[in-house]
Design a protein around this motif. Structure first.
Motif, mmCIF file in Angstrom:
data_model
loop_
_atom_site.group_PDB
_atom_site.id
_atom_site.type_symbol
_atom_site.label_atom_id
_atom_site.label_comp_id
_atom_site.label_asym_id
_atom_site.label_seq_id
_atom_site.Cartn_x
_atom_site.Cartn_y
_atom_site.Cartn_z
ATOM 1 N N SER A 58 0.856 -1.182 0.000
ATOM 2 C CA SER A 58 0.000 0.000 0.000
ATOM 3 C C SER A 58 0.894 1.234 0.000
ATOM 4 O O SER A 58 1.830 1.327 0.796
ATOM 5 C CB SER A 58 -0.911 -0.004 1.229
ATOM 6 O OG SER A 58 -1.678 1.186 1.296
ATOM 7 N N VAL A 59 0.615 2.166 -0.900
ATOM 8 C CA VAL A 59 1.395 3.402 -1.015
ATOM 9 C C VAL A 59 0.629 4.520 -0.321
ATOM 10 O O VAL A 59 -0.526 4.799 -0.663
ATOM 11 C CB VAL A 59 1.654 3.765 -2.486
ATOM 12 C CG1 VAL A 59 2.451 5.056 -2.585
ATOM 13 C CG2 VAL A 59 2.383 2.630 -3.195
ATOM 14 N N SER A 60 1.265 5.172 0.660
ATOM 15 C CA SER A 60 0.595 6.236 1.412
ATOM 16 C C SER A 60 1.102 7.631 1.048
ATOM 17 O O SER A 60 0.369 8.609 1.152
ATOM 18 C CB SER A 60 0.775 6.010 2.912
ATOM 19 O OG SER A 60 2.152 5.983 3.259
ATOM 20 N N ARG A 61 2.361 7.720 0.583
ATOM 21 C CA ARG A 61 2.927 9.042 0.303
ATOM 22 C C ARG A 61 4.060 8.916 -0.697
ATOM 23 O O ARG A 61 4.847 7.962 -0.642
ATOM 24 C CB ARG A 61 3.431 9.696 1.592
ATOM 25 C CG ARG A 61 3.963 11.104 1.424
ATOM 26 C CD ARG A 61 4.283 11.712 2.793
ATOM 27 N NE ARG A 61 4.791 13.061 2.670
ATOM 28 C CZ ARG A 61 6.087 13.378 2.531
ATOM 29 N NH1 ARG A 61 6.985 12.392 2.518
ATOM 30 N NH2 ARG A 61 6.483 14.628 2.418
ATOM 31 N N VAL A 62 4.141 9.894 -1.612
ATOM 32 C CA VAL A 62 5.229 9.956 -2.582
ATOM 33 C C VAL A 62 5.784 11.380 -2.557
ATOM 34 O O VAL A 62 5.032 12.361 -2.570
ATOM 35 C CB VAL A 62 4.750 9.609 -4.004
ATOM 36 C CG1 VAL A 62 5.895 9.747 -4.999
ATOM 37 C CG2 VAL A 62 4.181 8.200 -4.053
ATOM 38 N N SER A 63 7.093 11.498 -2.497
ATOM 39 C CA SER A 63 7.717 12.818 -2.563
ATOM 40 C C SER A 63 8.816 12.798 -3.631
ATOM 41 O O SER A 63 9.427 11.748 -3.865
ATOM 42 C CB SER A 63 8.304 13.187 -1.198
ATOM 43 O OG SER A 63 9.262 12.220 -0.788
ATOM 44 N N PRO A 64 9.002 13.960 -4.327
ATOM 45 C CA PRO A 64 8.362 15.253 -4.126
ATOM 46 C C PRO A 64 6.893 15.247 -4.558
ATOM 47 O O PRO A 64 6.406 14.263 -5.106
ATOM 48 C CB PRO A 64 9.201 16.192 -4.997
ATOM 49 C CG PRO A 64 9.730 15.308 -6.079
ATOM 50 C CD PRO A 64 9.995 13.985 -5.423
ATOM 51 N N ASP A 65 6.210 16.379 -4.326
ATOM 52 C CA ASP A 65 4.783 16.449 -4.619
ATOM 53 C C ASP A 65 4.491 16.303 -6.100
ATOM 54 O O ASP A 65 3.472 15.734 -6.484
ATOM 55 C CB ASP A 65 4.207 17.772 -4.097
ATOM 56 C CG ASP A 65 4.270 17.854 -2.578
ATOM 57 O OD1 ASP A 65 4.300 16.783 -1.950
ATOM 58 O OD2 ASP A 65 4.307 18.968 -2.033
ATOM 59 N N THR A 66 5.340 16.848 -6.955
ATOM 60 C CA THR A 66 5.183 16.721 -8.407
ATOM 61 C C THR A 66 6.417 16.026 -8.959
ATOM 62 O O THR A 66 7.549 16.463 -8.712
ATOM 63 C CB THR A 66 5.014 18.096 -9.069
ATOM 64 O OG1 THR A 66 3.841 18.730 -8.542
ATOM 65 C CG2 THR A 66 4.863 17.950 -10.580
ATOM 66 N N LEU A 67 6.204 14.963 -9.700
ATOM 67 C CA LEU A 67 7.312 14.165 -10.224
ATOM 68 C C LEU A 67 7.679 14.641 -11.626
ATOM 69 O O LEU A 67 6.804 14.997 -12.423
ATOM 70 C CB LEU A 67 6.932 12.689 -10.257
ATOM 71 C CG LEU A 67 6.431 12.082 -8.939
ATOM 72 C CD1 LEU A 67 6.156 10.589 -9.118
ATOM 73 C CD2 LEU A 67 7.429 12.305 -7.808
ATOM 74 N N VAL A 68 8.985 14.607 -11.907
ATOM 75 C CA VAL A 68 9.480 14.952 -13.240
ATOM 76 C C VAL A 68 10.528 13.918 -13.635
ATOM 77 O O VAL A 68 11.172 13.310 -12.770
ATOM 78 C CB VAL A 68 10.092 16.372 -13.260
ATOM 79 C CG1 VAL A 68 9.040 17.426 -12.972
ATOM 80 C CG2 VAL A 68 11.257 16.478 -12.274
ATOM 81 N N PRO A 69 10.725 13.675 -14.926
ATOM 82 C CA PRO A 69 11.744 12.706 -15.361
ATOM 83 C C PRO A 69 13.122 13.064 -14.794
ATOM 84 O O PRO A 69 13.500 14.235 -14.704
ATOM 85 C CB PRO A 69 11.711 12.832 -16.885
ATOM 86 C CG PRO A 69 10.323 13.299 -17.191
ATOM 87 C CD PRO A 69 9.968 14.225 -16.069
ATOM 88 N N GLY A 70 13.867 12.041 -14.377
ATOM 89 C CA GLY A 70 15.203 12.226 -13.838
ATOM 90 C C GLY A 70 15.262 12.546 -12.367
ATOM 91 O O GLY A 70 16.358 12.597 -11.788
ATOM 92 N N ALA A 71 14.095 12.744 -11.725
ATOM 93 C CA ALA A 71 14.088 13.133 -10.314
ATOM 94 C C ALA A 71 14.247 11.918 -9.411
ATOM 95 O O ALA A 71 13.844 10.804 -9.748
ATOM 96 C CB ALA A 71 12.790 13.865 -9.979
ATOM 97 N N SER A 72 14.824 12.157 -8.233
ATOM 98 C CA SER A 72 14.879 11.136 -7.189
ATOM 99 C C SER A 72 13.574 11.181 -6.415
ATOM 100 O O SER A 72 13.090 12.263 -6.059
ATOM 101 C CB SER A 72 16.062 11.372 -6.252
ATOM 102 O OG SER A 72 17.283 11.271 -6.953
ATOM 103 N N ILE A 73 12.999 10.012 -6.154
ATOM 104 C CA ILE A 73 11.718 9.968 -5.462
ATOM 105 C C ILE A 73 11.804 9.031 -4.269
ATOM 106 O O ILE A 73 12.650 8.127 -4.226
ATOM 107 C CB ILE A 73 10.575 9.527 -6.399
ATOM 108 C CG1 ILE A 73 10.777 8.077 -6.857
ATOM 109 C CG2 ILE A 73 10.455 10.447 -7.590
ATOM 110 C CD1 ILE A 73 9.586 7.515 -7.617
ATOM 111 N N VAL A 74 10.922 9.276 -3.298
ATOM 112 C CA VAL A 74 10.799 8.427 -2.116
ATOM 113 C C VAL A 74 9.340 8.022 -1.992
ATOM 114 O O VAL A 74 8.446 8.873 -2.047
ATOM 115 C CB VAL A 74 11.257 9.152 -0.836
ATOM 116 C CG1 VAL A 74 10.991 8.280 0.389
ATOM 117 C CG2 VAL A 74 12.737 9.501 -0.918
#
Length: 676
Positions: free
Chosen positions: A233-249
């Protein structure tokens, strides 16, 4: 003064406990005087206690066995001369035995006894009692017998996180329950890839059941491990707006401990995971995204074929917001590749005029262009229709308009066929995705069969426990198409049972009960012609049947579900039915082909002719799914899978009387013409 001395002819002393006693003296005037002083020759035996010091360790032996040599006690007087005929009472502790509870000293003043140790490992004692003298305590080291029992701390472990280590403990004891320090050899039984060995640990890799064996000598114990990960289950993704090449959590629950065990997609594109834990995933988005309108796109985490997702704003385009009257020139290809026109700040709506210009310095130069758009709102994706001049409009005559109407009908029919083909292709793509996400069901079936065999239970669908259908039976089956977990219940009657096929008719079909002859002809032709053709030329549709414990027949379910819910589709198969119900609750656990029933006004013979080619076509899909599942190999690309289905139809048409030889010239009408 009488004295007692120890004698032992056993092998080397292993340990010493208490104080060693070389000789024990008691003030007395000889044995006769001792008896006279005591007034009796009776001895009150003293049993050994834990607080009584051991005088001498006389040997080491396995529990329950006799020491190699007798235990000897020497009794002498104050003049160091042996006392003959002294009575010795032997009291053995710790469950041991002696050859005689009472002995007397011989001519050398020595009394002896054979000592059989008790069954408890550790220091054991034997007490010698002589009237008028202190008791003498002998000790012996009892070592455990060979391993007789291997115990596991539990017989079933459930692992809920992929990448986690199976935790359990082992113990070994002999036949008497004495603990043995030997460490069992641990091994993973074959037949399941749910666990892998990493050094001395067992790590969960896939959903399923595995068995760990603990062995000492010829003694074994088995531990069943159920790898049953939690639903991610996914509760949160950061950053708020995703862009290609970005690091995400990504934060949530039900993830895995190892990155390679997590399948992550963002906006439909596979993303490599760099770090993973049960509640957190780190990744870097690729730069390979196409041009997409900024919108909430799914971030999907797949673990052990289960998925959880969250829609997150995703942007790939260069955003342009112009105020009223402003303009922007984009003259470079990189600028116009992906541009998003948005409303300016403070305004909810905006209209843009897009003009395409030719920047060539040569007046006669021309250049082609393509303008595509996507977005949201009532005008999204719309473009102004080019206006025809009055002269062009007047050039259409009445006959040409009539021809145009006829062509429109043909185009509409062609468009409908294209939609049906696209729906069929989309269904094949979904089947391929199912195999990618969930893997082959064969290991799950084999693990289920092994577990049931261990328990002495025959479960439905395993090891041939499913009872074959008989003519006239009425059963309830699931019609599955878009989902493996839900389906429509179909009550159907068995109208044909052959050597390789079973045919069922939906009891709610418009012509239910009147089409039995046509169903028998379809089933008989499949048994005699189509199934042997499939096995010899393409593959076995029943390749998974033995693994699933089936009855050796393909099930053909003719149901109005296809007519009502899938207009334009004649027949199809679902890979969901190859999985056990533990994976998909709606699975029929059978090799099933679904097809439409005849409509109320449809001629029975015409209906059957329309089905014959479809049966061989869908049988080819069954063969492909079953063979690849049982071998654990990936599915064909959808276009190739469908092309081979068409080849199966041609192979079938070549079996007709005028069908011709394979790769030989033949006519349309004598082969597939009557089917179309």
């Amino acid at each position: 003064m009488p004295r007692i001395a120890f004698h032992s002819n056993t092998y080397s002393v292993a340990r010493r406990f208490g104080r060693a006693i070389g000789a024990v003296g008691v003030m007395a005037c000889g044995l006769a005087l001792l008896q006279g002083c005591s007034g009796s020759d009776a001895i009150a035996p003293i049993s050994p206690t834990t607080s009584t010091p051991v005088g001498q360790i006389v040997g080491t032996a396995t529990v329950g066995t006799m020491l190699d040599a007798p235990v000897r006690l020497s009794v002498t007087g104050s003049d160091h001369q042996p006392i003959v005929g002294a009575k010795v009472l032997w009291v053995v502790g710790d469950g041991g035995r002696v050859s005689s509870a009472e002995t007397t000293t011989d001519g050398n003043g020595v009394a002896s006894v054979r000592w059989t140790l008790g069954t408890a490992a550790g220091l054991q004692s034997l007490t010698a009692n002589v009237a008028g003298l202190p008791p003498v305590i002998f000790g012996a080291n009892a070592i455990p017998d060979r391993a007789a029992v291997v115990r596991l701390s539990t017989d079933l472990v459930r692992v809920t996180v992929l990448g986690d280590t199976v935790r359990f403990s082992t113990s070994v004891s002999d036949q008497y329950g004495n603990a043995i320090s030997t460490i069992p050899t641990l091994s993973l039984e074959g037949g399941s890839d749910a666990l892998v060995t990493v050094g001395t640990k067992f790590v969960a890799r896939k959903r399923g059941i595995a068995f760990i064996r603990a062995t000492v000598d010829n003694v074994t114990a088995r531990l069943a491990v159920l790898v049953d990960p939690l639903q991610p289950s996914v509760s949160r993704v950061s950053p708020d707006t995703l862009v290609p090449g970005a690091s995400i959590v990504i934060e949530g629950i039900g993830f895995a401990l190892l990155p390679e065990l997590v399948d992550l997609t963002v906006a439909g594109v596979r993303v490599a995971v760099t770090r993973a834990s049960p509640s957190r995933i780190e990744a870097t988005l690729p730069n390979s995204y196409g041009c997409l309108a900024t919108a909430a796109r799914p971030v999907r985490v797949i673990v052990a074929a289960d998925s959880g997702e969250l829609a997150v704003p995703f942007r790939t385009a260069t955003r342009i917001a112009l105020s009223k009257g402003e303009s922007a020139n984009m003259l470079e290809a990189a600028q116009v590749r992906c541009t998003e026109l948005v409303a300016p700040p403070g305004s909810a709506n905006a209209k843009y005029i897009v003009a395409v210009i030719n920047t060539s310095l040569t007046a006669a130069a021309t250049s082609g262009f393509e303008l595509r758009g996507a977005g949201a709102g009532a005008m999204a994706g719309q473009a102004a229709a080019p206006r025809a001049s009055a002269q062009v409009a007047a050039s259409f005559s009445a006959p040409s308009l009539a021809a145009s109407a006829s062509a429109s009908a043909a185009m509409a029919q062609l468009a409908a066929e294209e939609r049906h083909n696209a729906q069929h292709d989309s269904h094949l793509d979904a089947q391929r995705a199912l195999n990618v996400r969930y893997g082959s069901p064969a290991p799950s079936w084999r693990a289920l069969a092994k577990m049931n065999a261990m328990r002495g239970v025959a479960a439905t669908g395993v090891a041939g426990a499913r009872a074959p259908l008989s003519l006239g039976d009425t059963v309830t089956m699931k019609a599955l198409f878009t989902s493996c977990t839900t389906g429509r219940d179909v009550r159907a009657r068995v109208v044909y049972v052959g050597t390789k096929s079973v045919v069922l008719e939906d009891v709610a079909a418009p012509r239910a009960g009147t089409m039995d002859e046509q169903y028998r002809l379809i089933g008989d032709e499949y048994d005699r012609v189509q199934y042997p053709l499939m096995v010899s030329k393409i593959g076995d549709p029943l390749a998974m049947n033995d693994v699933m414990g089936g009855d050796g027949r393909v099930t053909m379910l003719f149901t109005r579900f296809v007519n009502d819910s899938l207009p334009g589709i004649v027949g199809y198969v679902s890979a969901c039915n190859f999985y056990p119900k533990g994976t998909f609750a709606a699975s029929n656990e059978d090799d099933i082909f679904y097809a439409r029933v005849a409509n109320a006004g449809e001629a029975p013979t015409a209906w059957r002719r329309s089905l014959r080619g479809t049966v061989i076509h869908e049988s080819k899909h069954l063969a492909s799914f079953a063979t690849r599942f049982v071998n654990g190999t990936p599915f064909e690309e959808s276009w190739l899978e469908e092309s081979l289905g068409r080849m199966a139809e041609e192979l079938y048409s070549r079996t007709f009387a005028a069908g011709g030889t394979w790769k030989g010239n033949t006519g349309f009408q004598t082969t597939v013409g009557c089917e179309l």
